[in-house]
Design an enzyme around this catalytic site. Structure first.
Site, PDB file in Angstrom:
ATOM      1  N   ASP A  13      -4.248   0.479  -0.131  1.00 18.32           N
ATOM      2  CA  ASP A  13      -3.336   0.529  -1.263  1.00 18.32           C
ATOM      3  C   ASP A  13      -3.267  -0.895  -1.845  1.00 18.32           C
ATOM      4  O   ASP A  13      -3.654  -1.861  -1.178  1.00 18.32           O
ATOM      5  CB  ASP A  13      -1.958   0.974  -0.754  1.00 18.32           C
ATOM      6  CG  ASP A  13      -0.872   0.776  -1.780  1.00 18.32           C
ATOM      7  OD1 ASP A  13      -1.060   1.199  -2.929  1.00 18.32           O
ATOM      8  OD2 ASP A  13       0.178   0.186  -1.428  1.00 18.32           O
ATOM      9  N   ASP A  15      -0.407  -2.227  -4.516  1.00 15.99           N
ATOM     10  CA  ASP A  15       0.961  -2.732  -4.703  1.00 15.99           C
ATOM     11  C   ASP A  15       1.755  -2.660  -3.402  1.00 15.99           C
ATOM     12  O   ASP A  15       1.930  -1.583  -2.830  1.00 15.99           O
ATOM     13  CB  ASP A  15       1.678  -1.920  -5.787  1.00 15.99           C
ATOM     14  CG  ASP A  15       1.079  -2.191  -7.152  1.00 15.99           C
ATOM     15  OD1 ASP A  15       1.062  -3.365  -7.563  1.00 15.99           O
ATOM     16  OD2 ASP A  15       0.601  -1.234  -7.789  1.00 15.99           O
ATOM     17  N   GLY A  56       4.086   4.846 -10.399  1.00 15.17           N
ATOM     18  CA  GLY A  56       3.529   4.784 -11.756  1.00 15.17           C
ATOM     19  C   GLY A  56       4.530   4.170 -12.715  1.00 15.17           C
ATOM     20  O   GLY A  56       5.695   4.598 -12.760  1.00 15.17           O
ATOM     21  N   GLY A  57       4.103   3.172 -13.465  1.00 11.97           N
ATOM     22  CA  GLY A  57       5.010   2.455 -14.353  1.00 11.97           C
ATOM     23  C   GLY A  57       5.577   3.320 -15.473  1.00 11.97           C
ATOM     24  O   GLY A  57       6.763   3.252 -15.791  1.00 11.97           O
TER      25      GLY A  57
HETATM   26  C1  XBP Z   1       2.620   1.347  -6.928  1.00  7.04           C
HETATM   27  C2  XBP Z   1       3.164   1.812  -8.192  1.00  7.04           C
HETATM   28  C3  XBP Z   1       2.615   1.262  -9.407  1.00  7.04           C
HETATM   29  C4  XBP Z   1       3.267   0.031  -9.978  1.00  7.04           C
HETATM   30  C5  XBP Z   1       3.231   0.084 -11.457  1.00  7.04           C
HETATM   31  O1  XBP Z   1       2.446   2.428  -6.039  1.00  7.04           O
HETATM   32  O2  XBP Z   1       3.981   2.681  -8.246  1.00  7.04           O
HETATM   33  O3  XBP Z   1       2.771   2.284 -10.310  1.00  7.04           O
HETATM   34  O4  XBP Z   1       4.577  -0.144  -9.552  1.00  7.04           O
HETATM   35  O5  XBP Z   1       1.949   0.076 -11.928  1.00  7.04           O
HETATM   36  P1  XBP Z   1       1.341   2.382  -4.894  1.00  7.04           P
HETATM   37  P2  XBP Z   1       1.599   0.597 -13.393  1.00  7.04           P
HETATM   38  O6  XBP Z   1       1.429   1.043  -4.228  1.00  7.04           O
HETATM   39  O7  XBP Z   1       1.730   3.477  -3.965  1.00  7.04           O
HETATM   40  O8  XBP Z   1      -0.019   2.624  -5.514  1.00  7.04           O
HETATM   41  O9  XBP Z   1       2.640   0.066 -14.318  1.00  7.04           O
HETATM   42  O10 XBP Z   1       0.243   0.014 -13.651  1.00  7.04           O
HETATM   43  O11 XBP Z   1       1.608   2.108 -13.383  1.00  7.04           O
HETATM   44 MG    MG Z   2       2.138   0.493  -2.320  1.00 11.77          MG
END
Ligand code: XBP
Ligand code: MG
Length: 264
Positions: A13, A15, A56-57
């Site tokens: 993963d 983020d 997702g943002g």
């Molecule tokens: C991470 C997220 C991402 C970011 C935002 O989830 O939820 O959506 O916070 O990114 P994970 P965007 O680590 O489970 O993948 O704004 O590019 O959508």
């Molecule tokens: Mg994550």
């Protein structure tokens, strides 16, 4: 007894796992977007923690408009799409300025996997552009080694949906049983497990209180030799200590024990 599988790939993963991106990255980018578009909204650290339950943002913005904002906008879908575009650019800018370093142990583990011939892949619900910037920040040699990089651009059904993991497996050309996922959140864990992939969780400060009972192992980080990770949950009994440093040897043991548990 030995399991009849081999660890061939590790799927990361991004983020919260490769880098701590949420509090000082995505949240800041959302707030800069509100400022730029002259909206009064600001997301403090506590509110952002609540909003993180939605991956997702764009989806996070929609959830905020519906459930958290005192006055919902007239056309939430349109506004969320517009704001998200700006936010992605703002976040990319933050990443390129070098403000979001890799978490402890990430670069060390990537190099170890490479030496041992184990493939590296990415499965994230983040947008592709900034994800590639974040991977480049690991060093261009490391960034080029990822065999598959699957993001929200390719997999629109976001975690906890397993789509992004299933696509990563297809690109790797491997069955789930030949891989391990590394995640930091419950949504990510559920996505990996639903795709049939055993999952190691390295908690991040926003996910510390989440339920990780389906994980193969839960640690405070991947650990470094001078700062080992704390072992938080070790249901397969792969670590005989309260500290750990994740390397290929540990991942192979974890993979084998997870496979044995599945067949027993
Ligand atoms: C991470 C997220 C991402 C970011 C935002 O989830 O939820 O959506 O916070 O990114 P994970 P965007 O680590 O489970 O993948 O704004 O590019 O959508
Ligand atoms: Mg994550």
């Amino acid at each position: 007894m030995r399991a009849n599988t081999t660890l061939r790939a590790v799927i990361f993963d991004v983020d919260g796992t490769i880098a701590d991106t949420e509090r000082h990255g995505h949240r800041v980018a959302f707030n800069r977007t509100f400022e730029q578009t002259e909206l009064p909204d600001r997301w403090d650290e506590r509110l952002y923690g609540e909003l993180l339950k939605v991956t997702g943002g764009r989806e996070r913005l929609l959830y905020y408009f519906k459930d958290k904002r005192p006055a919902p906008p007239k056309n939430p879908e349109e506004l969320a799409a517009k704001l998200h575009k700006i936010k992605v650019a703002e976040f990319g800018e933050l990443v390129r300025r070098g403000g979001l370093p890799a978490r402890p142990g990430v670069k060390r583990l990537l190099d170890d996997l490479e030496r041992e011939g184990i493939l590296q892949a990415v499965a994230t619900t983040g947008t592709r552009g900034p994800v590639l910037d974040l991977l480049s920040a690991l060093g261009s040699e490391r960034a080029q080694r990822f065999t598959a990089v699957l993001t929200a651009d390719e997999a629109p059904d976001k975690k906890p949906d397993p789509q992004v993991y299933e696509m990563a497996l297809t690109q790797l050309g491997l069955p789930a049983t030949d891989t391990i996922a590394i995640e930091d959140s419950r949504n990510g864990l559920l996505a990996a497990v639903a795709a049939g992939i055993p999952c190691l969780v390295t908690i991040s400060d926003y996910t510390v209180d989440q339920d990780f009972s389906e994980a193969a192992l839960v640690l405070s980080s991947l650990g470094e030799p001078d700062a080992p990770a704390r072992v938080l949950h070790d249901p397969l009994g792969v670590i005989n200590s309260d500290q750990a440093i994740v390397d290929t040897t540990l991942l192979r043991t974890l993979h084998e024990q997870a496979a044995l548990r599945k067949t027993s």
